[in-house]
Design an enzyme around this catalytic site. Sequence first.
Site, short mmCIF file in Angstrom:
data_model
loop_
_atom_site.label_atom_id
_atom_site.label_comp_id
_atom_site.label_asym_id
_atom_site.label_seq_id
_atom_site.Cartn_x
_atom_site.Cartn_y
_atom_site.Cartn_z
N ASN A 12 -0.37 19.10 -24.97
CA ASN A 12 0.31 17.85 -24.99
C ASN A 12 -0.53 16.59 -24.92
O ASN A 12 -0.13 15.76 -25.28
CB ASN A 12 1.47 17.79 -23.67
N ASP A 38 -2.15 11.35 -24.63
CA ASP A 38 -1.01 12.21 -25.46
C ASP A 38 -1.66 12.22 -26.71
O ASP A 38 -1.92 11.44 -27.44
CB ASP A 38 0.36 11.58 -25.31
N ASP A 67 1.89 24.55 -21.71
CA ASP A 67 2.04 23.45 -20.83
C ASP A 67 2.76 22.27 -21.27
O ASP A 67 2.80 21.96 -22.48
CB ASP A 67 0.54 22.90 -20.44
N HIS A 109 7.50 17.58 -22.81
CA HIS A 109 6.71 16.36 -23.11
C HIS A 109 5.86 15.94 -24.26
O HIS A 109 5.33 15.24 -24.54
CB HIS A 109 5.75 16.13 -21.97
N GLU A 123 6.67 25.85 -20.50
CA GLU A 123 7.14 25.01 -19.44
C GLU A 123 7.85 24.10 -19.84
O GLU A 123 7.72 23.00 -20.41
CB GLU A 123 5.70 24.61 -18.57
#
Length: 554
Positions: A155, A226, A256, A260, A292
């Site tokens: 991410n 990001d 992970d 997002h 996740e």
Amino acid sequence: MGKQWKRKTKTPVKWRFLSLCLALALLTALLAGCSASGTGESTAQGTGSETAVELNIVDDNYRNYYEIFVYSFYDSDGDGIGDLNGVTEKLDYIADMGFNGIWLMPIMPSPSYHKYDVTDYYDIDPVYGTIEDFENLVEECHSRGIRLIIDMVINHSSSQHEWFTTACEYLASLGAEEEPDVTVCPYVEYYHFSREQESGVWYEIPGATAGAEWYYEGEFSSEMPDLNLECEALKEELENIADFWLELGVDGFRMDAAMHFDETDGELNRSILNWLYTYCCETNPDFYMVSEVWAGSSTIESYYASETPSFFNFPNSSVDGVIEKTAMGTATAEKFVNTMLTDQQTYSAVYADYIDAPFLTNHDQVRVANNLQNNESNMKMACGLLMTMNGSPFVYYGEEIGMKSKGQSDENKRIPMYWSDTDTTGMTVGPENMEQGITSSFAAVDEQLADETSILSYYKEALLMRNQNPEIARGEITIVEELTSEDTAVILKTWEESTIAILYNTDTEAVTIDLTGTALEGMELQNCLTVGEEEITLADGVAAMPGQSICVLR
């Protein structure tokens, strides 16, 4: 782009074949120690119990996973920091408990203690060891039939990653009217850069002249810019990174922050998961991915449309989840089994090959001992409930001995593993900003191993139950309604034409369950879990179950 490395010819099937041979050898050795009755039963996996058992472990992606924060786990070289060789030294402990999967939290180079901000995706953080240490760990895991998955953090990267620093230097050199040229600096497409602060969390890059400012997105922090996962050049780089770790023998990735990748576009996030999973399966058909997505059931349901195997079952976890609430008596046994059934029906309808990933707590949550206020019986019951759930259960290091955390900081949730009060060998110092050292109302590992009534011994029995009965992880659930009420519940699990029954008494008082005239009539006791020294009995079709007990019938 990125580091170059020479791909070696290595077939994932090879180690699986070797592991199968070793497993067969182990089974042969176990059977050689059978009782004189000639039943073909063997001794349990180091539980200290005299009960004769026979393991039935299936070599697939249904596993019992142990989550390790390497920094705090076991120190092999005396510097106070856990390392990969320390994990290797403790593999027998992990395997003896009954775990056949390990998830390592991030191990790549990083400026932080937690290492969720990667500076080099092709290496091991020096405080943890070397690539050679990792290769040895993988080999030792596979020789024990343990699969190893690692955290894959895509991410964001570290703000100190060469991709990011190079891109920032280049952008800062541009005038107000100049546009970036990806042929000059391809890394400007690896991140989200803009001349303006857009919606979300954006930071100004350093060094730009007034009137020629640039900004970057960093939803988690300024040190975690990001990544732009729609960039084809970056995706090719990530494929090379995946190849690198698969070549080293990694069996899967824990993804992970999967929800997002893009803060507003779930469909894009799902497509990214599917792309990377599909790519890795081309190299290793048995590759495993667990992601996740810290959200409610409906969101997790939508993410199974990615057709990737597993998502952590956050709705059922921690103090507000059905497992711990059932263990402490604020949710009923009936609620617990209905939740299991609903999850199975809901998620399998979206992706038939889904593998649930239930857990009690993880590295971002206060520990189960805190949630259950050090109540040993409730903590054991929570473990027993977890180990009867479908899918691949995950256990955070230290849960098996009742470790607790203090305060809400992440460092305090990642305290040193409590190996011994008298032998400091391998003990770590923990994260620098940890507010306290080891906090536990229960004994260390060495003492609990010698105590057949300890939390650790309960975990071993619960995992043994799971390793005896593959139907627990894989079975289609049927609730036996006539035997299910508030604090007692009975379910059947069927897998490959084999059916077991699981009986729950979540009340603190003893109960009897009459099985006569039901689908369970004629079944025999297979496994029993009790929080004390009381025993479960089955006679004349009636199961007598002490408070907070679970049993499996076959």
